[in-house]
Design an enzyme around this catalytic site. Structure first.
Site, mmCIF file in Angstrom:
data_model
loop_
_atom_site.group_PDB
_atom_site.id
_atom_site.type_symbol
_atom_site.label_atom_id
_atom_site.label_comp_id
_atom_site.label_asym_id
_atom_site.label_seq_id
_atom_site.Cartn_x
_atom_site.Cartn_y
_atom_site.Cartn_z
ATOM 1 N N LYS A 14 2.311 10.591 -0.839
ATOM 2 C CA LYS A 14 3.395 9.690 -0.456
ATOM 3 C C LYS A 14 4.700 10.104 -1.163
ATOM 4 O O LYS A 14 4.673 10.934 -2.087
ATOM 5 C CB LYS A 14 2.986 8.255 -0.814
ATOM 6 C CG LYS A 14 1.840 7.719 0.056
ATOM 7 C CD LYS A 14 1.438 6.326 -0.408
ATOM 8 C CE LYS A 14 0.506 5.639 0.577
ATOM 9 N NZ LYS A 14 0.144 4.278 0.111
ATOM 10 N N TYR A 54 0.585 3.224 10.354
ATOM 11 C CA TYR A 54 0.243 1.995 9.635
ATOM 12 C C TYR A 54 0.292 0.767 10.549
ATOM 13 O O TYR A 54 0.564 -0.331 10.074
ATOM 14 C CB TYR A 54 1.196 1.805 8.456
ATOM 15 C CG TYR A 54 0.906 2.710 7.273
ATOM 16 C CD1 TYR A 54 -0.245 2.540 6.493
ATOM 17 C CD2 TYR A 54 1.791 3.729 6.911
ATOM 18 C CE1 TYR A 54 -0.512 3.350 5.409
ATOM 19 C CE2 TYR A 54 1.524 4.559 5.812
ATOM 20 C CZ TYR A 54 0.370 4.353 5.073
ATOM 21 O OH TYR A 54 0.112 5.155 3.990
ATOM 22 N N ASN A 120 1.944 4.235 -4.715
ATOM 23 C CA ASN A 120 0.655 4.577 -5.319
ATOM 24 C C ASN A 120 0.247 6.011 -4.972
ATOM 25 O O ASN A 120 -0.916 6.308 -4.809
ATOM 26 C CB ASN A 120 -0.418 3.551 -4.925
ATOM 27 C CG ASN A 120 -0.520 3.374 -3.421
ATOM 28 O OD1 ASN A 120 0.089 4.123 -2.675
ATOM 29 N ND2 ASN A 120 -1.287 2.406 -2.989
ATOM 30 N N HIS A 123 -2.251 8.539 0.082
ATOM 31 C CA HIS A 123 -2.988 7.822 1.131
ATOM 32 C C HIS A 123 -4.263 8.600 1.445
ATOM 33 O O HIS A 123 -4.254 9.829 1.449
ATOM 34 C CB HIS A 123 -2.155 7.719 2.410
ATOM 35 C CG HIS A 123 -2.983 7.397 3.627
ATOM 36 N ND1 HIS A 123 -3.376 6.114 3.932
ATOM 37 C CD2 HIS A 123 -3.540 8.197 4.569
ATOM 38 C CE1 HIS A 123 -4.120 6.137 5.028
ATOM 39 N NE2 HIS A 123 -4.248 7.392 5.443
ATOM 40 N N GLU A 134 -5.787 9.576 12.519
ATOM 41 C CA GLU A 134 -4.636 9.970 11.714
ATOM 42 C C GLU A 134 -4.379 11.476 11.813
ATOM 43 O O GLU A 134 -3.234 11.918 11.904
ATOM 44 C CB GLU A 134 -4.859 9.520 10.261
ATOM 45 C CG GLU A 134 -4.859 7.995 10.150
ATOM 46 C CD GLU A 134 -5.307 7.450 8.797
ATOM 47 O OE1 GLU A 134 -5.489 8.266 7.854
ATOM 48 O OE2 GLU A 134 -5.469 6.229 8.674
#
Ligand code: UDP
Ligand code: MG
Length: 157
Positions: A14, A54, A120, A123, A134
């Protein structure tokens, strides 16, 4: 279910992971574990692609702020292949235990504010079907590289 040795998962570093210079460290975790890299890009994703990726989170209160965070810089989408890749990668991430990510895991070692915020660092797809969806969103069939590692005889029986 196919051969678990060739299961593929979708992983993405990310924007905070990129800004903080953690790309090499994160890739190393997957390499060291013995997974095989099948595809990788460095790109600034469009809002449309992120909203598609998402889509299941779009009704959450945190979603607008989360999308803003995901658009704050480039990301590194990747496909890794190996034995139970999806589940194993979730363990490497410490995805299921975001509140207190265990030391030794990627999130546990590399980020702090893991409970309420988006940052964080990584992913990881949470199921085989999610991984397939994905991978299809971020990569074309041609971009998935078919190759054989000579080292595989030392990783798999
Ligand atoms: N997220 C957030 N606030 C929340 C829950 C999730 O910002 O309250 C973000 C966070 O970056 C998380 C992502 O949305 O990684 C996807 O959420 P999910 O519950 O699927 O967590 P993950 O599978 O990434 O552990
Ligand atoms: Mg998730």
């Amino acid at each position: 279910m196919g051969d678990p040795n060739v299961e593929r998962t979708f992983i993405m570093i990310k924007p905070d992971g990129v800004h903080r210079g953690l790309v090499g460290k994160i890739i190393k975790r997957f390499e060291s574990k013995g997974f095989k890299l099948v595809a990788m890009k460095f790109m600034w994703p469009s809002e449309q692609l992120l909203r598609q990726h998402y889509s299941d989170l779009s009704n959450n209160q945190f979603f607008p702020g989360f999308i803003k965070y995901m658009l704050s810089g480039p990301v590194v989408p990747m496909v890794w292949e190996g034995l139970d890749a999806v589940k194993t990668a979730r363990f490497l991430l410490c995805a299921a235990n975001r509140k207190d990510a265990n030391p030794g895991t990627i999130r546990g070692d590399l980020c702090t504010q893991t409970e309420h915020s988006g940052p964080n660092v990584i992913h990881g797809a949470d199921a085989v079907e999610a991984a397939e969806r994905e991978i299809g969103l971020w990569f074309t069939e041609k971009e998935l590289v078919t190759w054989t590692r000579t080292v595989d005889t030392w990783v798999y029986e």
